[in-house]
Design a protein around this motif. Structure first.
Motif, short mmCIF file in Angstrom:
data_model
loop_
_atom_site.label_atom_id
_atom_site.label_comp_id
_atom_site.label_asym_id
_atom_site.label_seq_id
_atom_site.Cartn_x
_atom_site.Cartn_y
_atom_site.Cartn_z
N LEU A 154 0.84 -1.21 0.00
CA LEU A 154 0.00 0.00 0.00
C LEU A 154 0.87 1.25 0.00
CD1 LEU A 154 -2.83 -0.77 2.60
CD2 LEU A 154 -3.10 -0.44 0.14
N ALA A 155 1.84 1.29 0.91
CA ALA A 155 2.70 2.47 1.06
C ALA A 155 3.48 2.79 -0.20
CB ALA A 155 3.66 2.27 2.23
N ASN A 156 3.70 1.80 -1.05
CA ASN A 156 4.46 2.01 -2.28
C ASN A 156 3.60 2.38 -3.48
OD1 ASN A 156 7.20 1.76 -1.46
ND2 ASN A 156 6.82 -0.41 -1.11
N LEU A 157 2.27 2.42 -3.31
CA LEU A 157 1.41 2.87 -4.39
C LEU A 157 1.52 4.39 -4.53
CD1 LEU A 157 -1.75 0.74 -3.57
CD2 LEU A 157 -0.21 0.45 -5.54
N PRO A 158 1.60 4.92 -5.74
CA PRO A 158 1.82 6.36 -5.90
C PRO A 158 0.72 7.24 -5.29
CG PRO A 158 1.62 5.28 -8.05
CD PRO A 158 1.55 4.22 -7.01
N GLY A 159 -0.53 6.89 -5.47
CA GLY A 159 -1.61 7.70 -4.91
C GLY A 159 -1.67 7.63 -3.40
N TYR A 160 -1.53 6.43 -2.87
CA TYR A 160 -1.52 6.24 -1.42
C TYR A 160 -0.38 7.04 -0.80
CZ TYR A 160 -1.47 3.75 3.06
OH TYR A 160 -1.50 3.44 4.39
N ARG A 161 0.83 6.86 -1.36
CA ARG A 161 2.02 7.53 -0.84
C ARG A 161 1.89 9.05 -0.91
NH1 ARG A 161 5.74 5.40 -3.98
NH2 ARG A 161 5.65 7.10 -5.48
N ALA A 162 1.23 9.58 -1.95
CA ALA A 162 1.10 11.03 -2.11
C ALA A 162 0.35 11.66 -0.94
CB ALA A 162 0.40 11.35 -3.42
N GLY A 163 -0.48 10.90 -0.25
CA GLY A 163 -1.22 11.42 0.88
C GLY A 163 -0.51 11.25 2.21
N THR A 164 0.72 10.73 2.18
CA THR A 164 1.46 10.46 3.41
C THR A 164 2.80 11.21 3.39
OG1 THR A 164 2.77 8.58 2.61
CG2 THR A 164 0.51 8.10 3.35
N LEU A 165 3.57 11.00 4.44
CA LEU A 165 4.92 11.55 4.50
C LEU A 165 5.97 10.49 4.17
CD1 LEU A 165 4.59 13.76 7.71
CD2 LEU A 165 4.62 14.51 5.32
N MET A 202 -4.77 7.46 7.93
CA MET A 202 -5.42 6.39 7.17
C MET A 202 -5.11 6.53 5.69
SD MET A 202 -9.41 7.61 7.28
CE MET A 202 -9.96 6.35 6.16
N GLY A 203 -5.35 5.46 4.95
CA GLY A 203 -5.17 5.47 3.52
C GLY A 203 -5.88 4.30 2.88
N VAL A 204 -6.20 4.44 1.59
CA VAL A 204 -6.92 3.42 0.83
C VAL A 204 -6.15 3.15 -0.46
CG1 VAL A 204 -9.08 2.90 -0.40
CG2 VAL A 204 -9.15 4.06 1.81
N HIS A 205 -6.12 1.90 -0.86
CA HIS A 205 -5.46 1.44 -2.08
C HIS A 205 -5.91 2.30 -3.27
CE1 HIS A 205 -4.43 -1.18 -5.44
NE2 HIS A 205 -3.76 -1.98 -4.60
N ASP A 206 -4.97 2.64 -4.12
CA ASP A 206 -5.25 3.49 -5.29
C ASP A 206 -6.43 2.98 -6.13
OD1 ASP A 206 -2.88 4.58 -4.37
OD2 ASP A 206 -1.89 4.60 -6.33
N ASP A 207 -6.52 1.67 -6.31
CA ASP A 207 -7.56 1.10 -7.18
C ASP A 207 -8.90 0.91 -6.49
OD1 ASP A 207 -5.64 0.94 -9.19
OD2 ASP A 207 -5.16 -1.17 -8.76
N HIS A 208 -8.99 1.26 -5.21
CA HIS A 208 -10.22 1.00 -4.47
C HIS A 208 -10.80 2.26 -3.82
CE1 HIS A 208 -10.05 -3.33 -5.01
NE2 HIS A 208 -8.74 -3.21 -4.87
#
Length: 177
Positions: free
Chosen positions: A34-45, A98-104
């Motif tokens: 999850l942390a390595n997905l581009p969209g997910y990561r963009a919302g984190t540090l 929190m975060g959600v998978h890019d495809d979901h």
């Protein structure tokens, strides 16, 4: 659920096949993915190319005042959320992430995770203040948080360096009472 804290639209059912459960050590690889997905990561540090060892150390290092959940859709981890109570004179407050998978995204997974975290905070942990930071351009997340009673308390200018530029973040909080 108190009507003052939840909007009626937040009572929609979770997607079929979705379950929310406590995070386990065997979730390390899924959380790393999850942390390595581009969209997910963009919302984190988080930095790109996270290693499973980092996720394992984080998970093993969580204190007793932390609550971490994963959203599992048809046996695949598609999101996670957690809160950690602060100590001392801030024991009434907790930080949320929190975060959600890019495809979901857009399927109600974030809503389901946030609903469970807030229920635990209100009904079991007696947390009066939940706070978070969210990048100012993450409008979908901001709308989700607002539906659950979070309000913007400030803007953190040039909060983090992301994708080659500085990005602002909003400080948001939800008061229980």
């Amino acid at each position: 659920m108190s009507p003052a804290l939840y909007h009626p639209s937040d009572s929609r059912p979770a997607p079929p096949g979705l379950s929310i459960r406590a995070t386990r050590l065997e979730d390390v690889d899924a959380i790393t993915a999850l942390a390595n997905l581009p969209g997910y990561r963009a919302g984190t540090l988080r930095l790109p190319y996270q290693k499973p060892e980092l996720a394992r150390r984080w998970l093993e290092g969580l204190g007793p005042e932390a609550l971490n959940l994963v959203a599992v859709l048809d046996s695949t981890v598609v999101g996670n959320a957690g809160l950690e109570r602060y100590g001392g004179r801030r024991a009434h407050a907790a930080g949320l992430g929190m975060g959600v998978h890019d495809d979901h995204r857009g399927k109600g997974i974030g809503t389901a995770l946030l609903r469970e975290i807030i229920d635990a905070a209100d009904q079991w942990l007696r947390i009066e203040r939940l706070e978070l930071t969210v990048f100012a351009d993450n409008l979908r997340a901001i709308r989700l948080y607002q539906r659950f009673g979070f309000e913007q308390e400030g803007v953190l200018r040039n909060y983090a360096f992301r994708a080659g530029a500085f990005a602002d973040a909003h400080l948001m909080a939800r008061l229980r009472g």
